[in-house]
Design a protein around this motif. Sequence first.
Motif, PDB file in Angstrom:
ATOM      1  N   ASP A   6      -3.987  -2.990  -7.542  1.00 27.63           N
ATOM      2  CA  ASP A   6      -4.684  -4.034  -8.280  1.00 27.63           C
ATOM      3  C   ASP A   6      -3.676  -4.935  -8.984  1.00 27.63           C
ATOM      4  O   ASP A   6      -2.495  -4.609  -9.082  1.00 27.63           O
ATOM      5  CB  ASP A   6      -5.622  -3.422  -9.340  1.00 27.63           C
ATOM      6  CG  ASP A   6      -6.788  -2.664  -8.723  1.00 27.63           C
ATOM      7  OD1 ASP A   6      -7.236  -3.043  -7.634  1.00 27.63           O
ATOM      8  OD2 ASP A   6      -7.227  -1.668  -9.341  1.00 27.63           O
ATOM      9  N   ASP A  13      -5.480   3.348  -1.795  1.00 25.62           N
ATOM     10  CA  ASP A  13      -5.820   2.442  -2.894  1.00 25.62           C
ATOM     11  C   ASP A  13      -4.773   2.438  -4.001  1.00 25.62           C
ATOM     12  O   ASP A  13      -5.032   2.003  -5.114  1.00 25.62           O
ATOM     13  CB  ASP A  13      -7.203   2.776  -3.460  1.00 25.62           C
ATOM     14  CG  ASP A  13      -7.280   4.184  -4.042  1.00 25.62           C
ATOM     15  OD1 ASP A  13      -6.318   4.955  -3.863  1.00 25.62           O
ATOM     16  OD2 ASP A  13      -8.306   4.503  -4.674  1.00 25.62           O
ATOM     17  N   GLU A  14      -3.577   2.921  -3.688  1.00 25.77           N
ATOM     18  CA  GLU A  14      -2.466   2.897  -4.630  1.00 25.77           C
ATOM     19  C   GLU A  14      -1.314   2.072  -4.079  1.00 25.77           C
ATOM     20  O   GLU A  14      -1.206   1.856  -2.865  1.00 25.77           O
ATOM     21  CB  GLU A  14      -1.979   4.315  -4.935  1.00 25.77           C
ATOM     22  CG  GLU A  14      -2.992   5.172  -5.659  1.00 25.77           C
ATOM     23  CD  GLU A  14      -2.479   6.572  -5.937  1.00 25.77           C
ATOM     24  OE1 GLU A  14      -3.241   7.355  -6.521  1.00 25.77           O
ATOM     25  OE2 GLU A  14      -1.334   6.890  -5.567  1.00 25.77           O
ATOM     26  N   GLY A  49       0.796  -1.217   0.000  1.00 27.42           N
ATOM     27  CA  GLY A  49       0.000   0.000   0.000  1.00 27.42           C
ATOM     28  C   GLY A  49       0.830   1.269   0.000  1.00 27.42           C
ATOM     29  O   GLY A  49       1.877   1.349   0.642  1.00 27.42           O
ATOM     30  N   ALA A  71      -2.572   1.674  -9.278  1.00 30.84           N
ATOM     31  CA  ALA A  71      -3.637   1.168  -8.414  1.00 30.84           C
ATOM     32  C   ALA A  71      -3.187  -0.083  -7.672  1.00 30.84           C
ATOM     33  O   ALA A  71      -2.328  -0.843  -8.140  1.00 30.84           O
ATOM     34  CB  ALA A  71      -4.882   0.866  -9.251  1.00 30.84           C
TER      35      ALA A  71
END
Length: 275
Positions: free
Chosen positions: A79, A33-34, A27, A77
Motif C-alpha cells: 500500500d 499483499d506485502e 510484491g 503492506a
Amino acid sequence: MTTGVAARESYFERTGEHLYKPTAHAGGAWSADEQHFSPLAGLIVHAMERHLATRPATQPGNSALARISYDILGRIALDECEISVATVRPGRTIELLEATVVIGGRPVVRARAWLLASLDTSSVADSPDERLPAPEEFSPWAMGEQFQGGYVSSIDVRRSLPSRRGRAAAWVSSLVDLVAGEPSSALASYIALVDTANGIAVQQDPTAWMFPNVDLTIHLHRQPQGPWTGLDTTATFGPSGQGLTSSVLHDVNGPVGHAEQILTVRPQTSPPSLA
C-alpha cells in the motif's frame, strides 16, 4: 504518426511530496499483499538523498553513506507509504540521518544512516575480500522457481553453483526503475537489490520453512556502482528459531562492503507476516 518510447516500469510511483505507491513489481516473496523489502530499502535511500539535497548551501555536501541500518517493525503492506527523513546529528565530517516509513498510520520501518566525510585515501585502500568473478561468468538462475512475488520476477539473477547449503554467490540486476519518472542514484539503485541476499544461499526449502529477515544493516567502505549488485552470501540457521544471512557486497570493480540480516526461522505453517 508519431511513435513514442514506452515508459519504463518502476517499483514505486510518487503520489505526494513524501508519499509513494508500490507497483506490482514490489510484491513480496512470502505474501502477495506485502512488499518485498529490497526495493523499499532503496527507496529510503532515495528519500534520504532528496532530504540532503534540500540542505542550505552553507552546509557541507562532500560526504558518503557509510552505514545504513533498517529495522522492520511489522508487516509491510503493498500500500501507499509515507517516508519522513530527519537529521539526527548534523556535522561537517560525520552526520546521522533517520527515516521512518508509515503505512496506514503505523510505522513499519525505521532506518538510520551514518554519512562520513569523503577524502582521498586511495594510497592505503585495501580489502582482504576476494572479488567475485564477473556476472557473465555466472549462470542465469530462475529464482522465481523457489520464491514468489513481483520483485523476484523483476530481477535478473546470475548465481554460482552452491558448494553446500547456505553458501552461494550471485549477481543481481533490474531494468525496473526505483521511482517512476525520477532518476535515482547509483547508490539507491544498488541498495534496492541488497535484501535479495536472503534468498540467494538457501538453507532450507522455502516451501517448507520461512525465514524472513527483521532487519538489514549495510556497511560500505566504497561507494558502489551499478548496474550489478554482487552478493557473496552465507546463511546460518540456529537451533532455536533464529538465523543470520551475511554477505560480502560487490560491484563489478570489487568488494564494497558487508550486509547482515537477522532471520526469524519458522515452519511454513506459521503465519507469514512479521507479527
